[in-house]
Design a protein around this motif. Sequence first.
Motif, PDB file in Angstrom:
ATOM      1  N   ASP B 150     -22.714 -42.205  83.882  1.00  0.00           N
ATOM      2  CA  ASP B 150     -23.281 -42.625  82.601  1.00  0.00           C
ATOM      3  C   ASP B 150     -23.625 -44.108  82.711  1.00  0.00           C
ATOM      4  N   TRP B 257     -15.311 -33.999  77.454  1.00  0.00           N
ATOM      5  CA  TRP B 257     -16.683 -34.031  77.960  1.00  0.00           C
ATOM      6  C   TRP B 257     -17.065 -32.726  78.650  1.00  0.00           C
ATOM      7  N   MET B 260     -18.109 -29.897  76.558  1.00  0.00           N
ATOM      8  CA  MET B 260     -19.531 -29.979  76.188  1.00  0.00           C
ATOM      9  C   MET B 260     -20.400 -29.449  77.321  1.00  0.00           C
ATOM     10  N   GLY B 280     -17.503 -39.509  77.094  1.00  0.00           N
ATOM     11  CA  GLY B 280     -18.310 -38.365  76.670  1.00  0.00           C
ATOM     12  C   GLY B 280     -19.543 -38.789  75.898  1.00  0.00           C
ATOM     13  N   LYS B 281     -19.374 -39.736  74.998  1.00  0.00           N
ATOM     14  CA  LYS B 281     -20.488 -40.233  74.190  1.00  0.00           C
ATOM     15  C   LYS B 281     -21.636 -40.704  75.070  1.00  0.00           C
ATOM     16  N   TYR B 284     -23.315 -37.915  77.105  1.00  0.00           N
ATOM     17  CA  TYR B 284     -24.151 -37.100  76.214  1.00  0.00           C
ATOM     18  C   TYR B 284     -25.474 -37.805  75.927  1.00  0.00           C
ATOM     19  N   LEU B 288     -28.109 -35.607  77.756  1.00  0.00           N
ATOM     20  CA  LEU B 288     -28.141 -34.315  77.053  1.00  0.00           C
ATOM     21  C   LEU B 288     -28.652 -34.383  75.622  1.00  0.00           C
ATOM     22  N   GLU B 289     -29.071 -35.559  75.174  1.00  0.00           N
ATOM     23  CA  GLU B 289     -29.459 -35.710  73.769  1.00  0.00           C
ATOM     24  C   GLU B 289     -30.593 -34.775  73.379  1.00  0.00           C
ATOM     25  N   ILE B 294     -26.094 -28.863  71.019  1.00  0.00           N
ATOM     26  CA  ILE B 294     -24.901 -29.698  71.157  1.00  0.00           C
ATOM     27  C   ILE B 294     -25.137 -31.027  70.463  1.00  0.00           C
ATOM     28  N   ASN B 295     -24.045 -31.683  70.051  1.00  0.00           N
ATOM     29  CA  ASN B 295     -24.181 -32.994  69.416  1.00  0.00           C
ATOM     30  C   ASN B 295     -22.889 -33.777  69.609  1.00  0.00           C
ATOM     31  N   TYR B 296     -23.018 -35.091  69.465  1.00  0.00           N
ATOM     32  CA  TYR B 296     -21.861 -35.985  69.563  1.00  0.00           C
ATOM     33  C   TYR B 296     -21.698 -36.700  68.231  1.00  0.00           C
TER      34      TYR B 296
END
Lengths: 341, 341
Positions: B150, B257, B260, B280-281, B284, B288-289, B294-296
């Motif tokens: 990330d 994470w 997800m 994880g934030k 994501y 993966l946005e 899925i959502n964070y």
Amino acid sequence: MANFYVNTTEVVHKLPNNDRPKFYMFGVPSYTNMGDQAVSLAERKYIENEFPEYQYIEILEEDDDYAIPIVQEHLQPSDIIAFTGGGNMGNLYHNHEEARRKVFSTFVNNLTISFPQSIHFEDNEDGEIEKQKSQEAYRKNPNLVLVARDAQSFHRMQSTFDNPVIFTPDMVLYMESVNCKFNRNGALFVLRHDSEKVVKKSTIDNIKDILGNERPVKRVDTVLDEPQKITPVTREALFDSELELFSHQEIIITDRWHAMVFSVLTGTPCLLFGNSYGKGKHAYIDWLEQIDWINYTDETDVERIEEMLQQLISQKRHDYDVKNDFRQLRDLIKNNMHNKN
Amino acid sequence: MANFYVNTTEVVHKLPNNDRPKFYMFGVPSYTNMGDQAVSLAERKYIENEFPEYQYIEILEEDDDYAIPIVQEHLQPSDIIAFTGGGNMGNLYHNHEEARRKVFSTFVNNLTISFPQSIHFEDNEDGEIEKQKSQEAYRKNPNLVLVARDAQSFHRMQSTFDNPVIFTPDMVLYMESVNCKFNRNGALFVLRHDSEKVVKKSTIDNIKDILGNERPVKRVDTVLDEPQKITPVTREALFDSELELFSHQEIIITDRWHAMVFSVLTGTPCLLFGNSYGKGKHAYIDWLEQIDWINYTDETDVERIEEMLQQLISQKRHDYDVKNDFRQLRDLIKNNMHNKN
């Protein structure tokens, strides 16, 4: 006639005749978007500081067509070709994308660097047509390396093009921060008028009401009305004025990514809202989330926004450092010097 | 005795005697965190699919010390050394960090790859001490390349270490997605019990109330209680069961994470909450946005959470592709083959 900016005090019409390897930066803006002007300023500072062996030569985007054949004539294997960074790769600004294609598909034998960009091809017919044109042009250059300035763009570039992609911050984050120590007074709204605008007028009006009770409130854009043209000769003074303007403010409210960057450089509290495709949001989360006096939000609830503003205004300035994050770019240029000299 | 997993059906105690270049993966987990197990499974699939020239050999973390001298004895210049990826670089898990230092500072003449990790050294005395130990160990290896999964970790690795850093997704996102077509029924809470936990019990209870009215609700963790040990021989069946479990659910609520990631692979709606340092934030938002189901969130307001859940449950599965985002890793390994063979 082709104009070359070999230094930032004068413009010449012939390329310098010496043995130094050259770094040609194409697509340099003359339009009055201070974000893009700051990018081109930072690019020069970066190459001149980090790679003083290279002679840095800028070519305004409008001069690209005149300059290309002259550069071709003088080109040496160790020279590097680059196209300026910013937030305009994609189909929203046809003129910039066309200029980029031309440079990339012409200088196919030299290391060619697309400086840090964000990218957005719309999911419609125009987006599809323009994407194919860019794919065709970029594919012609086996020495082209793209640089993404946020992870979303890194993913999108790698999904769209076969060229290698590297990851660095926006070039303006290479600039030194300044500490003017002015008494800060006032809230400055720095807002887009263009097609990327998405923040609602009602949200802005609500924030003006909150902030306006206690301080003067002004609105500007980082796109200047005057002067009508900016060049490498005039841009640094205007950039310094912009930082001075920010240094006087208690808080900046903006939907312009570079207004957040100017806030970072000047230690000015800043709340950034989104644009149409998330370029500011992603760049903030990737590089700047650890900086206390700036924040990003899509919030529309007035009370929550008020809380964030109070929080930001109360923060103290602290050290931050993203200079190491240009490492992939540094290694790319270093390896070229190593292999070609 | 040293155990080598040359394939995934048996374990051998001697290295195979043949001319193929070897890819040694150290630090392979035998503990029952299914996220880390999935990482090590995906790493094998990745190398075996993309670089079939290499013979892939796994070494459990607990066998590293026995195996190191044997690998040293057999090592050839074209061999690659790697240490498994995950979310444990830093000072939160001393055992993993120590194992990593030992491998990195031993095999200093071969390409050494730290597979995609997130990194977190705490801002306290232990964090400072452990960081210095790691800096010293990593610095000994001029052929070590770190991979960040990330952008936050990319920035932190580049701020902490002098080694080159490249940027790819978590390896588990290399796995093929599955479509079980079960009738989905129930909400599954997949929640940490460890030191990284930050979601409040009251938030979880509120969500259980919302979801429990209409469907069965269960709670698990991706760390299994049984079996007590997992190896490269047993992990794939357990991974498949995990995906099957997810494929039965209407919705996953998690602060893990990899829960997800399993939701991405199975097309299961999923809401991810934060851990203690945003791993994880960031993963994501970086990769993966663009996936609708899925959502964070860090939200605590029940009404807003309910809105998000309803939104997620109503989404349709669609294509996504992050395989191109492993390009920097692919080029790194390709260049090694090119230069050494």
